[in-house]
Motif scaffolding. Sequence first.
Motif, mmCIF file in Angstrom:
data_model
loop_
_atom_site.group_PDB
_atom_site.id
_atom_site.type_symbol
_atom_site.label_atom_id
_atom_site.label_comp_id
_atom_site.label_asym_id
_atom_site.label_seq_id
_atom_site.Cartn_x
_atom_site.Cartn_y
_atom_site.Cartn_z
ATOM 1 N N GLN A 26 4.298 44.575 59.549
ATOM 2 C CA GLN A 26 5.307 45.606 59.359
ATOM 3 C C GLN A 26 6.502 45.381 60.282
ATOM 4 N N LYS A 27 6.207 45.018 61.532
ATOM 5 C CA LYS A 27 7.291 44.825 62.504
ATOM 6 C C LYS A 27 8.121 43.584 62.155
ATOM 7 N N VAL A 28 7.429 42.534 61.752
ATOM 8 C CA VAL A 28 8.151 41.285 61.475
ATOM 9 C C VAL A 28 8.972 41.408 60.193
ATOM 10 N N VAL A 29 8.362 42.004 59.148
ATOM 11 C CA VAL A 29 9.056 42.059 57.868
ATOM 12 C C VAL A 29 10.136 43.142 57.860
ATOM 13 N N PHE A 30 9.821 44.308 58.416
ATOM 14 C CA PHE A 30 10.760 45.417 58.262
ATOM 15 C C PHE A 30 11.574 45.739 59.502
ATOM 16 N N GLN A 31 11.179 45.219 60.655
ATOM 17 C CA GLN A 31 11.954 45.545 61.851
ATOM 18 C C GLN A 31 12.449 44.324 62.586
ATOM 19 N N LYS A 32 12.366 43.192 61.924
ATOM 20 C CA LYS A 32 12.932 41.962 62.472
ATOM 21 C C LYS A 32 12.389 41.593 63.852
ATOM 22 N N MET A 33 11.169 41.978 64.139
ATOM 23 C CA MET A 33 10.590 41.571 65.415
ATOM 24 C C MET A 33 10.232 40.094 65.343
ATOM 25 N N SER A 34 10.394 39.387 66.443
ATOM 26 C CA SER A 34 10.019 37.978 66.422
ATOM 27 C C SER A 34 8.483 37.875 66.452
ATOM 28 N N PRO A 35 7.902 36.972 65.642
ATOM 29 C CA PRO A 35 6.438 36.914 65.531
ATOM 30 C C PRO A 35 5.728 36.815 66.874
ATOM 31 N N HIS A 36 6.336 36.103 67.832
ATOM 32 C CA HIS A 36 5.661 35.927 69.115
ATOM 33 C C HIS A 36 5.548 37.238 69.886
ATOM 34 N N ASP A 37 6.504 38.153 69.661
ATOM 35 C CA ASP A 37 6.466 39.425 70.370
ATOM 36 C C ASP A 37 5.330 40.323 69.910
ATOM 37 N N THR A 38 4.734 40.013 68.736
ATOM 38 C CA THR A 38 3.642 40.863 68.262
ATOM 39 C C THR A 38 2.387 40.677 69.103
ATOM 40 N N LEU A 39 2.349 39.596 69.882
ATOM 41 C CA LEU A 39 1.199 39.362 70.756
ATOM 42 C C LEU A 39 0.998 40.544 71.687
ATOM 43 N N PHE A 40 2.106 41.224 72.005
ATOM 44 C CA PHE A 40 2.015 42.296 72.990
ATOM 45 C C PHE A 40 2.026 43.678 72.359
ATOM 46 N N LEU A 41 1.851 43.735 71.052
ATOM 47 C CA LEU A 41 1.792 45.038 70.380
ATOM 48 C C LEU A 41 0.559 45.793 70.849
ATOM 49 N N GLU A 42 0.763 47.070 71.152
ATOM 50 C CA GLU A 42 -0.385 47.856 71.552
ATOM 51 C C GLU A 42 -1.150 48.317 70.324
ATOM 52 N N SER A 43 -2.416 48.245 70.391
ATOM 53 C CA SER A 43 -3.207 48.732 69.276
ATOM 54 C C SER A 43 -3.168 50.250 69.307
ATOM 55 N N THR A 44 -2.801 50.861 68.180
ATOM 56 C CA THR A 44 -2.689 52.316 68.180
ATOM 57 C C THR A 44 -4.026 52.945 67.818
ATOM 58 N N ASN A 45 -4.262 54.133 68.325
ATOM 59 C CA ASN A 45 -5.495 54.833 67.998
ATOM 60 C C ASN A 45 -5.315 55.766 66.817
#
Length: 336
Positions: A26-45
């Motif tokens: 979702q972040k990469v496709v719709f919010q233009k986040m760089s794929p490498h930055d997803t490594l630090f995405l917090e898992s949501t509860n």
Amino acid sequence: SGSTSGNDKPRILLMGLRRSGKSSIQKVVFQKMSPHDTLFLESTNKIVKNDISNNSFVQFQIWDFPGQIDFFDSTFESDLIFGGCGALVFVIDAQDNCVEAISKLHQTVCQAYKVNPNIIFEVFIHKMDGISDDLKIQIQQDIQQRLQEELADHAQDNQIPQNIPIRYQLTSIYDHSIFEAFSKVIQKLIPQLPTLENLLDMLVSSSRLDKAFLFDVVSKIYIATDSAPVDNTTYELCSDMIDVVIDVSCIYGMKDQNDSFAYDEDSSSVIKLNNDTVLYLREVNKYLALVCLINKSNFDKIGLINYNFQCFKQAISQVFEVRDIIQAQQKQKKLL
Ligand code: GDP
């Protein structure tokens, strides 16, 4: 129909086990986040996460499946969730053991089908980067076979057909595969697709274009293309062009600070490549851009191309006007 009820945008549910990669997609496709930055995405509860991109042609929601979602729990509102949804994308982490994911996928398909048999089922076999081609095929066959077996074994108990169509796509956020996979999902949800394809074909032949894509600008998903086959390199070039145009226009094109989006009627761009090819981008509407590939010799007739483009743009806006009228009528009928 499921894809349109309550809203005129194609609605997609993104489901899968926790950590399968849903937020990253979702972040990469719709919010233009760089794929490498997803490594630090917090898992949501949070169990449910609504992420609707207002600027996008595509509307879409994410539903996490942390172990505790239970379909048999009376508080789980299947009707609400599956009823208004056009496509259900289930993400499976290919680098992980898939047994739990397949069992959850099986449950999800059964439950969703009962509520809404028109739902389009898509499985993204995800995190395919770094896996060899041979292994990719093997993983896909394995997942496909196991799911078919589960569906066949339980079809009678669940009172659903054995052969529900399910499409499998191999994806990764580290390349264009995730965008292409989404493009194919969206295209199934657009009732106007044949009309859009016809219009693109007409534009391509009247202007001697090599290839034309109709892109959703925010997500870089293409919602339609002409009938010439899609070549990956061409698609990647055209999709990269959108980034270039938006980036340049963010830096130099904003009228003022409140301009939230660097894309409007005047957005257009020409990029000449060193192999006699020209990339040409034009704004079609708030969400959509036309990106085409033209041979340099044909680009000389830019006046003609622009004239044809104006006709094309008008036709597209009529397609969506007609859609809006029909939808308004349908809504009224429901109210009466
Ligand atoms: P979610 O819980 O389903 O939303 O999963 P996340 O989006 O939080 O992703 C979990 C982890 O998988 C993160 O560390 C991501 O960086 C990683 N990930 C997501 N997509 C990919 C992919 O395509 N390839 C690889 N190698 N890792 C990915």
